[in-house]
Design a protein around this motif. Structure first.
Motif, PDB file in Angstrom:
ATOM      1  N   UNK A  62       0.843  -1.192   0.000  1.00 25.74           N
ATOM      2  CA  UNK A  62       0.000   0.000   0.000  1.00 25.74           C
ATOM      3  C   UNK A  62       0.881   1.246   0.000  1.00 25.74           C
ATOM      4  N   UNK A  63       0.270   2.381  -0.334  1.00 25.58           N
ATOM      5  CA  UNK A  63       0.990   3.657  -0.336  1.00 25.58           C
ATOM      6  C   UNK A  63       0.939   4.355   1.016  1.00 25.58           C
ATOM      7  N   UNK A  64       0.045   3.916   1.898  1.00 26.01           N
ATOM      8  CA  UNK A  64      -0.134   4.563   3.201  1.00 26.01           C
ATOM      9  C   UNK A  64       0.543   3.733   4.291  1.00 26.01           C
ATOM     10  N   UNK A  65       1.518   4.328   4.976  1.00 19.54           N
ATOM     11  CA  UNK A  65       2.209   3.608   6.050  1.00 19.54           C
ATOM     12  C   UNK A  65       1.247   3.170   7.152  1.00 19.54           C
ATOM     13  N   UNK A 114      -0.828  -5.755  12.035  1.00 14.49           N
ATOM     14  CA  UNK A 114      -1.619  -6.106  13.214  1.00 14.49           C
ATOM     15  C   UNK A 114      -2.645  -7.195  12.894  1.00 14.49           C
ATOM     16  N   UNK A 115      -3.105  -7.214  11.634  1.00 12.04           N
ATOM     17  CA  UNK A 115      -4.161  -8.140  11.247  1.00 12.04           C
ATOM     18  C   UNK A 115      -3.643  -9.422  10.613  1.00 12.04           C
ATOM     19  N   UNK A 116      -2.316  -9.541  10.478  1.00  8.41           N
ATOM     20  CA  UNK A 116      -1.792 -10.811   9.998  1.00  8.41           C
ATOM     21  C   UNK A 116      -0.729 -10.769   8.929  1.00  8.41           C
ATOM     22  N   UNK A 117      -0.446  -9.597   8.352  1.00  6.80           N
ATOM     23  CA  UNK A 117       0.602  -9.532   7.332  1.00  6.80           C
ATOM     24  C   UNK A 117       1.952  -9.868   7.959  1.00  6.80           C
ATOM     25  N   UNK A 118       2.715 -10.732   7.297  1.00  5.04           N
ATOM     26  CA  UNK A 118       4.044 -11.088   7.797  1.00  5.04           C
ATOM     27  C   UNK A 118       5.123 -10.156   7.255  1.00  5.04           C
ATOM     28  N   UNK A 119       4.765  -9.405   6.208  1.00  4.58           N
ATOM     29  CA  UNK A 119       5.718  -8.473   5.603  1.00  4.58           C
ATOM     30  C   UNK A 119       4.924  -7.403   4.855  1.00  4.58           C
ATOM     31  N   UNK A 120       5.462  -6.169   4.815  1.00  2.92           N
ATOM     32  CA  UNK A 120       4.781  -5.092   4.100  1.00  2.92           C
ATOM     33  C   UNK A 120       5.751  -4.428   3.132  1.00  2.92           C
ATOM     34  N   UNK A 121       5.180  -3.878   2.072  1.00  5.02           N
ATOM     35  CA  UNK A 121       5.973  -3.200   1.037  1.00  5.02           C
ATOM     36  C   UNK A 121       5.244  -1.927   0.635  1.00  5.02           C
ATOM     37  N   UNK A 122       5.986  -0.827   0.539  1.00  9.24           N
ATOM     38  CA  UNK A 122       5.401   0.411   0.036  1.00  9.24           C
ATOM     39  C   UNK A 122       5.061   0.257  -1.447  1.00  9.24           C
ATOM     40  N   UNK A 123       3.889   0.744  -1.830  1.00  7.87           N
ATOM     41  CA  UNK A 123       3.451   0.598  -3.199  1.00  7.87           C
ATOM     42  C   UNK A 123       4.227   1.402  -4.209  1.00  7.87           C
ATOM     43  N   UNK A 124       4.983   2.393  -3.746  1.00  7.24           N
ATOM     44  CA  UNK A 124       5.787   3.209  -4.663  1.00  7.24           C
ATOM     45  C   UNK A 124       7.246   2.755  -4.701  1.00  7.24           C
ATOM     46  N   UNK A 125       7.527   1.559  -4.193  1.00  6.96           N
ATOM     47  CA  UNK A 125       8.880   1.006  -4.221  1.00  6.96           C
ATOM     48  C   UNK A 125       9.314   0.718  -5.660  1.00  6.96           C
ATOM     49  N   UNK A 126      10.557   1.068  -5.978  1.00 10.24           N
ATOM     50  CA  UNK A 126      11.090   0.744  -7.299  1.00 10.24           C
ATOM     51  C   UNK A 126      11.154  -0.768  -7.457  1.00 10.24           C
TER      52      UNK A 126
END
Length: 367
Positions: free
Chosen positions: A221-224, A232-244
């Motif tokens: 997602x784009x929103x931190x 908190x709801x179960x994601x084991x890893x997150x990535x910013x949507x604007x990542x190269x």
């Protein structure tokens, strides 16, 4: 018998919702009158703010995640009684081949019955104070109002002890996200998934994936703030949507994921989602955007790409199952719901578009 209701009416793309008094027409034999207690604001409602759509439909009452109390029952209705608490979902005909096969989300008349704002016979369903036509059958309900007319097929009876003001989003957004994981992908223990877009639909998918025992859940997602909630709801890893090189960031340098879900409808994001799939993987798209997916055919070798409506759910079966998950603490969607009175619909819309509120829910009874 007709019914007076207070409703948020959209008359032009550039204008805000206007709180008006409307008169709902008499019930058809298979219809029920529902006093709306709570109604979620979905991205599809906001996407209807389109000049072309409004030119075709005219003034319209949107809202398709309603929940409320049945006040009147048509003579042809069975299984629903006055006083029943119901969650409203999408409408289907019940007669076509997909409906008879247990796939109402792919009803032959789905677009007519849900996206036209009118009944299948093109009747509008309501009038304004001047006697002008107002479309009041958006997704078979038009629930941005104190009252809505629904049908036996899209009203799901729930236990009267449940917090009805909270349950409306189960009828579309949450059903779409969770159903994509549980009904379409049929994700199993230890499998991996990436969810592109951590709004209400995406977070429902994250929760469903955790409930199904996924080994890796990547939220994008784009929103931190939304990424934090995803964790908190179960994601084991997150990535910013604007990542190269988004696909590489999502796979983490591995061979790819078993499943990807895109909720954005954005062309570049959908392409990245497909690129993040591993051998034999499946991509499911649910976004209401108008983006076009362009991929090289060879890149799809051994992979599956599909678009799912409403999580391929049978609402009368799936909504109760989601409620059971919620009651067990495994689907805590209340953590990202924020309520607004009906007359604050403009604030709810603005907060949703700004990413401030993930799932706004309007409370018409507070009007």
């Amino acid at each position: 018998m007709t019914t007076m209701a207070t409703a948020a009416v959209l008359r032009a793309a550039a204008r805000g919702f206007e709180i008006e008094q409307v008169r709902l027409g008499a019930l058809r034999p298979d219809e029920v009158l529902v006093r709306i207690v709570g109604v979620g604001v979905c991205h599809t409602d906001l996407a209807a703010r389109d000049a072309g759509f409004l030119d075709r439909v005219g003034p319209v009452i949107l809202g398709h995640e309603g929940a409320g109390v049945v006040e009147v029952v048509g003579p042809g209705v069975s299984g629903i009684e006055v006083g029943d608490h119901v969650v409203l979902s999408f409408e289907s005909c019940g007669r076509c081949r997909p409906c008879r096969a247990g796939q109402p989300a792919y009803c032959a008349d789905f677009m007519l019955r849900n996206a036209s704002g009118r009944r299948a016979d093109f009747s509008a369903g309501a009038e304004d104070a001047q006697g002008g036509s107002v479309a009041a059958r958006w997704f078979g309900q038009s629930s941005f109002a104190t009252h809505a007319i629904a049908t036996e097929r899209n009203a799901v009876v729930v236990d009267r002890s449940l917090p009805l003001e909270l349950l409306g989003p189960l009828g579309c957004g949450l059903q779409t996200g969770a159903g994509s994981v549980l009904n379409v992908m049929r994700l199993g223990p230890g499998q991996s998934i990436a969810v592109f877009g951590a709004g209400g639909v995406g977070l429902a998918a994250v929760m469903a994936a955790r409930a199904a025992g996924a080994g890796e859940i990547v939220a994008v997602d784009l929103h931190d703030s939304r990424l934090q909630i995803s964790e908190q709801l179960g994601a084991t890893r997150t990535v910013r949507g604007d990542t190269a090189d988004l696909a590489a960031a999502v796979t983490g340098g591995g061979q790819g994921l078993d499943f990807v879900l895109d909720t954005t409808g954005d062309s570049a994001v959908m392409a990245a989602a497909v690129a993040a799939l591993g051998p034999g993987g499946q991509a499911v798209f649910v976004g209401a955007g108008l983006g076009i997916l362009e991929v090289a055919p060879m890149s799809l070798a051994g992979k599956t790409v599909t678009y799912a409506l409403e999580g391929s759910a049978v609402p009368h079966l799936f909504i109760p199952s989601l409620i059971e998950l919620w009651q067990a603490g495994r689907f805590p969607f209340e953590t990202f719901v924020r309520t607004y009175p009906l007359e604050k619909i403009a604030a709810a819309e603005a907060d949703s578009l700004a990413g401030i509120t993930i799932k706004p829910v309007l409370l018409p009874s507070l009007h």
